[in-house]
Design an enzyme around this catalytic site. Structure first.
Site, mmCIF file in Angstrom:
data_model
loop_
_atom_site.group_PDB
_atom_site.id
_atom_site.type_symbol
_atom_site.label_atom_id
_atom_site.label_comp_id
_atom_site.label_asym_id
_atom_site.label_seq_id
_atom_site.Cartn_x
_atom_site.Cartn_y
_atom_site.Cartn_z
ATOM 1 N N LYS A 169 0.620 -25.296 8.519
ATOM 2 C CA LYS A 169 1.479 -24.214 8.037
ATOM 3 C C LYS A 169 3.128 -24.353 8.504
ATOM 4 O O LYS A 169 4.031 -24.158 7.378
ATOM 5 C CB LYS A 169 0.851 -23.002 7.967
ATOM 6 C CG LYS A 169 1.807 -21.949 7.203
ATOM 7 C CD LYS A 169 1.668 -22.110 5.771
ATOM 8 C CE LYS A 169 2.511 -21.053 5.291
ATOM 9 N NZ LYS A 169 2.605 -20.858 3.710
ATOM 10 N N LYS A 237 10.170 -15.181 9.925
ATOM 11 C CA LYS A 237 8.971 -15.241 10.821
ATOM 12 C C LYS A 237 8.119 -16.763 10.900
ATOM 13 O O LYS A 237 8.037 -17.185 12.313
ATOM 14 C CB LYS A 237 7.828 -14.115 10.188
ATOM 15 C CG LYS A 237 6.500 -14.178 11.047
ATOM 16 C CD LYS A 237 5.323 -14.678 10.496
ATOM 17 C CE LYS A 237 5.118 -14.324 8.959
ATOM 18 N NZ LYS A 237 4.067 -14.994 8.262
HETATM 19 P P1 NAD Z 1 2.643 -8.577 2.037
HETATM 20 O O1 NAD Z 1 3.868 -7.690 2.658
HETATM 21 O O2 NAD Z 1 3.038 -8.532 0.433
HETATM 22 O O3 NAD Z 1 1.209 -8.185 2.140
HETATM 23 C C1 NAD Z 1 0.631 -7.735 3.620
HETATM 24 C C2 NAD Z 1 -0.350 -6.742 3.226
HETATM 25 O O4 NAD Z 1 -0.907 -6.629 5.008
HETATM 26 C C3 NAD Z 1 0.111 -5.364 2.716
HETATM 27 O O5 NAD Z 1 -0.834 -4.893 1.842
HETATM 28 C C4 NAD Z 1 0.086 -4.558 4.175
HETATM 29 O O6 NAD Z 1 -0.296 -3.036 3.685
HETATM 30 C C5 NAD Z 1 -1.242 -4.665 4.743
HETATM 31 N N1 NAD Z 1 -1.011 -4.847 6.323
HETATM 32 C C6 NAD Z 1 -0.016 -4.866 7.220
HETATM 33 N N2 NAD Z 1 -0.423 -4.464 8.591
HETATM 34 C C7 NAD Z 1 -1.673 -4.032 8.397
HETATM 35 C C8 NAD Z 1 -2.676 -3.633 9.305
HETATM 36 N N3 NAD Z 1 -2.410 -3.587 10.576
HETATM 37 N N4 NAD Z 1 -3.900 -3.263 8.945
HETATM 38 C C9 NAD Z 1 -4.311 -3.418 7.586
HETATM 39 N N5 NAD Z 1 -3.535 -4.131 6.493
HETATM 40 C C10 NAD Z 1 -2.095 -4.175 7.038
HETATM 41 O O7 NAD Z 1 2.684 -10.036 2.380
HETATM 42 P P2 NAD Z 1 2.216 -11.318 1.433
HETATM 43 O O8 NAD Z 1 3.158 -12.084 0.808
HETATM 44 O O9 NAD Z 1 0.801 -11.256 1.015
HETATM 45 O O10 NAD Z 1 1.785 -12.556 2.977
HETATM 46 C C11 NAD Z 1 0.585 -12.310 3.855
HETATM 47 C C12 NAD Z 1 0.401 -13.434 4.606
HETATM 48 O O11 NAD Z 1 0.486 -14.656 4.018
HETATM 49 C C13 NAD Z 1 1.639 -13.626 5.650
HETATM 50 O O12 NAD Z 1 1.276 -14.147 6.813
HETATM 51 C C14 NAD Z 1 2.675 -14.731 4.735
HETATM 52 O O13 NAD Z 1 3.386 -15.417 5.688
HETATM 53 C C15 NAD Z 1 1.683 -15.430 4.171
HETATM 54 N N6 NAD Z 1 2.031 -16.318 3.004
HETATM 55 C C16 NAD Z 1 2.547 -15.371 1.912
HETATM 56 C C17 NAD Z 1 3.088 -16.223 0.981
HETATM 57 C C18 NAD Z 1 3.877 -15.545 -0.402
HETATM 58 O O14 NAD Z 1 4.068 -16.355 -1.115
HETATM 59 N N7 NAD Z 1 3.891 -14.392 -0.561
HETATM 60 C C19 NAD Z 1 2.722 -17.725 0.646
HETATM 61 C C20 NAD Z 1 1.631 -18.023 1.619
HETATM 62 C C21 NAD Z 1 1.493 -17.332 2.697
#
Ligand code: NAD
Length: 289
Positions: A169, A237
């Site tokens: 990744k 990040k």
């Molecule tokens: P986001 O910020 O939309 O969602 C993260 C979620 O985690 C939120 O709902 C938040 O409330 C929850 N959260 C945070 N801390 C928490 C805790 N301690 N306990 C329970 N829930 C908690 O982020 P996202 O875009 O969905 O990304 C999530 C992961 O996926 C990240 O690691 C990101 O790098 C990865 N990712 C994102 C994408 C994208 O296009 N958005 C693509 C590939 C990978």
């Protein structure tokens, strides 16, 4: 069917968990957020706390922002102590490979399997269940998780040992970040030269420069649509993870350093929640546009 606890119902987690519910898996959630409420309408069940969720689940999936959140859910909120021996922990967030390895080792001692299984494909891939899923961990755990992964993704690759999914990744995020940079530079040059950037995108899409990122993020830049998507602070990040991994194995990553510092400038301006295609905004501002 295996019972699944899903923690982290953000931009990615919500559609991923929704596919599992629609496929008929019993899915348990913790949060009482709007996204969780939407998921419950589809059939997910709200648990009162981590202990209850872990006690009910055969597989726990996390989709959280970064390493500290995954560690917090596992080790501070007590998930680690409540998971049933023989159950499987799958972290699909993008976190540091070293953290994934530490989680694997800790859970292994408790008879709990663990996979690092980060994804690529963005919000559109999550919604269409076409994610690319890159997996580190044992073959046995991978085979057990595969039917679940198949409900969320299309290109599912078992890379190898624990942590290797996260290394993959990090490689992905270098390519994505530097490609956005290239497209943002090209479109900024065209714009400042008085050339129609929509036509530049259309021309480039038919040649050797074509890419999914030119297609999707090129269009975002033309439309000035910087609503995430993938937040630039989350991509920063990921660049930190790549640079840290590079340091650990003595691989300099000069392009990654430059793009990461431009992301810093955008975040310092207060725009860290914009989509990562907003890299173009930085280039436009330093070009006097
Ligand atoms: P986001 O910020 O939309 O969602 C993260 C979620 O985690 C939120 O709902 C938040 O409330 C929850 N959260 C945070 N801390 C928490 C805790 N301690 N306990 C329970 N829930 C908690 O982020 P996202 O875009 O969905 O990304 C999530 C992961 O996926 C990240 O690691 C990101 O790098 C990865 N990712 C994102 C994408 C994208 O296009 N958005 C693509 C590939 C990978």
């Amino acid at each position: 069917m295996e019972k699944i606890g899903f923690i982290g119902l953000g931009i990615m987690g919500k559609p991923m968990a929704t596919h599992l519910v629609k496929a008929g898996y019993p899915v348990f959630v913790l949060s009482s957020s709007a996204n969780a409420a939407a998921l419950m309408k589809e059939g997910a069940v709200l648990m009162n706390n981590s202990k209850e969720l872990a006690g009910n689940a055969d597989i726990i999936i996390t989709m959280l922002p970064d390493s500290p959140e995954v560690e917090s859910v596992l080790f501070k909120d007590g998930l680690e102590h409540s998971m049933i021996p023989g159950s499987l922990f799958i972290d699909m967030s993008t976190i540091a490979p070293a953290t994934s390895i530490a989680i694997f080792n800790t859970l292994q001692q408790k008879g709990i399997g663990s996979l690092d299984a980060p994804v690529s494909g963005g919000q559109t891939g999550a919604e269409a269940a076409t994610l690319s899923i890159m997996v580190g961990g044992s073959e046995t755990a991978f085979k057990r998780a595969l039917p679940v992964f198949e409900k969320m993704g299309k290109n599912i690759v078992h890379i190898g040992k624990p942590g290797s999914g996260q290394i993959t990744k990090a490689c992905n995020q270098i390519v994505v970040g530097l490609t956005i940079q290239a497209i943002a530079e090209a479109l900024t040059l065209a714009k400042k030269s008085g050339v129609d950037i929509a036509k530049v995108r259309a021309a480039l899409l038919g040649g050797f420069a074509q890419s999914k990122i030119l297609d999707l993020h090129g269009q975002r830049i033309i439309d000035r649509n910087f609503k995430p998507g993938f937040k630039i602070k989350l991509h920063r990040k990921d660049m930190k993870i790549a640079l840290q991994t590079g340091r650990e194995v003595s691989v300099p990553l000069p392009g990654t350093v430059v793009v990461a510092s431009q992301m810093d400038a955008i975040i310092a301006k207060g725009d860290g929640d914009l989509d990562h295609s907003a890299l173009a905004l930085y280039l436009e501002s330093v070009s006097g546009l």
